[in-house]
Design a protein around this motif. Sequence first.
Motif, PDB file in Angstrom:
ATOM      1  N   LYS A 251     -11.143   7.479  -7.874  1.00 25.44           N
ATOM      2  CA  LYS A 251     -12.546   7.568  -7.371  1.00 25.44           C
ATOM      3  C   LYS A 251     -13.206   8.583  -8.080  1.00 25.44           C
ATOM      4  O   LYS A 251     -13.062   9.968  -8.000  1.00 25.44           O
TER       5      LYS A 251
ATOM      6  N   GLU B 202      -5.237   6.016  -7.042  1.00 24.69           N
ATOM      7  CA  GLU B 202      -6.650   5.625  -6.761  1.00 24.69           C
ATOM      8  C   GLU B 202      -7.474   6.523  -7.775  1.00 24.69           C
ATOM      9  O   GLU B 202      -7.225   7.725  -8.029  1.00 24.69           O
TER      10      GLU B 202
ATOM     11  N   THR C 205       0.702  -1.219   0.137  1.00 27.74           N
ATOM     12  CA  THR C 205       0.148   0.133  -0.204  1.00 27.74           C
ATOM     13  C   THR C 205       0.752   1.322  -0.062  1.00 27.74           C
ATOM     14  O   THR C 205       2.003   1.197   0.460  1.00 27.74           O
TER      15      THR C 205
ATOM     16  N   ASP D 155     -11.625  -2.416   4.480  1.00 21.19           N
ATOM     17  CA  ASP D 155     -12.070  -1.882   3.096  1.00 21.19           C
ATOM     18  C   ASP D 155     -13.639  -1.724   3.325  1.00 21.19           C
ATOM     19  O   ASP D 155     -14.115  -0.354   2.826  1.00 21.19           O
TER      20      ASP D 155
ATOM     21  N   TYR E 284      -2.798   5.718  -3.420  1.00 22.86           N
ATOM     22  CA  TYR E 284      -2.658   4.587  -4.637  1.00 22.86           C
ATOM     23  C   TYR E 284      -3.573   3.520  -4.114  1.00 22.86           C
ATOM     24  O   TYR E 284      -3.796   3.157  -2.902  1.00 22.86           O
ATOM     25  N   GLU E 285      -3.959   2.692  -4.952  1.00 23.86           N
ATOM     26  CA  GLU E 285      -4.895   1.510  -5.026  1.00 23.86           C
ATOM     27  C   GLU E 285      -3.908   0.279  -4.303  1.00 23.86           C
ATOM     28  O   GLU E 285      -2.615   0.246  -4.906  1.00 23.86           O
ATOM     29  N   LYS E 286      -4.066  -0.454  -3.315  1.00 30.20           N
ATOM     30  CA  LYS E 286      -3.521  -1.360  -2.877  1.00 30.20           C
ATOM     31  C   LYS E 286      -3.516  -2.822  -3.612  1.00 30.20           C
ATOM     32  O   LYS E 286      -4.333  -2.896  -4.441  1.00 30.20           O
ATOM     33  N   LYS E 287      -2.215  -3.326  -3.498  1.00 25.15           N
ATOM     34  CA  LYS E 287      -2.305  -4.770  -4.253  1.00 25.15           C
ATOM     35  C   LYS E 287      -2.014  -5.806  -3.326  1.00 25.15           C
ATOM     36  O   LYS E 287      -1.236  -5.630  -2.218  1.00 25.15           O
TER      37      LYS E 287
END
Length: 360
Positions: free
Chosen positions: A105, A103, A75, A186, A79-82
């Motif tokens: 949105k 991210e 994370t 989440d 940013y989008e987590k992987k």
Amino acid sequence: MKHLMILLLSITCYSATLAQEKTFVVFGKVVDAETKQPMVGASAYCQSTTQGTITNNQGLFFMRLPNGGYDMVVTYTGYEKKIMRISASQPATDTLQIELAKENKSLSEVAVVASTEDPDGLNKYGKFFNQNFIGNSGNSNQCAIENPQALHFYFSKKRNRLKIMAKEDVIVVNYALGYKIRYQLDSFSYDYNTNISSYSGSPLFQEMDSTEEVKAQWKKNRARTYLGSRMHFMRSFYDSTLKQDGFILEKLNDDPETVKGTFITNPYNEQDYLVDSGDVEVSWNGRYRISYDKVYPDKQFLEEYKLPPTTRFQITVLDVSNGFVIEKNGYFYEQNDVINSGYWAWKKLSELLPYDYIYQ
């Protein structure tokens, strides 16, 4: 003296070799998906463990992990987590290249969420959230959320559903087991029509420090929590020691309204149990009842479900859609295809142990 030094050196090298055989290493590099530039200070951790680190000024990280399988979470703020699946079969020489995307949105999504947020949600639903997220067991009374202000509450009258989100990690201190948990939530949702709650996220455990007396009590509490747990079951299945460890298995019929079952006397038959490259593949499909007879169920559970106080078994029902694969540490793949109800479902965050916990 010379021979003694050689002997001591040999013992030291042998011990180091044994330690390495029980662990494996993970090397990784985290970069921006668009610019390919290294990301300094990105977090990399194995969820539901005490294992985590951050990247250096070259975007690199290193972890040595106990043998088994894990979901590694990477994370970075904004940013989008992987999430990546890793295990002891991971080639030690390979450096994982991990790209994080910013991210995305949409403004409409933000507007909808903002318009339905309940500003008094913590007062209205805070206790309810604790009961369904942390739990109602004896341990739950010794748990506390350090930053409840991180929680945001949204109630939909149309759907009769409560949704809870967090814009930062939820910090839970478990004084019963001696862990501080950083839970990247989440979302949490509760459907009032069906009385079903569900939540997803990535917890990272941190060992707490205290006096030796308190640590000794934590050790006892952890052992009590572990015995009969889902982790205990999966490890026993992996080691082929289910019966010795106190587990009783039944295959239930296809009618969900009945509880008739057939005892499984050999769960390690060739049709259902396969050892492959250190993993154990279990080819279950359908409904199974798991009973554990070495530790009585929690009194709070018996009271909540109006069961006789003399009940001696912890009982869980598993709905398995297409089998699962178990790693040495009890972690198992395809967790979304294994739904548990009963005792394991009742035990929530206050009863959770990290996958690197070792029962002694």
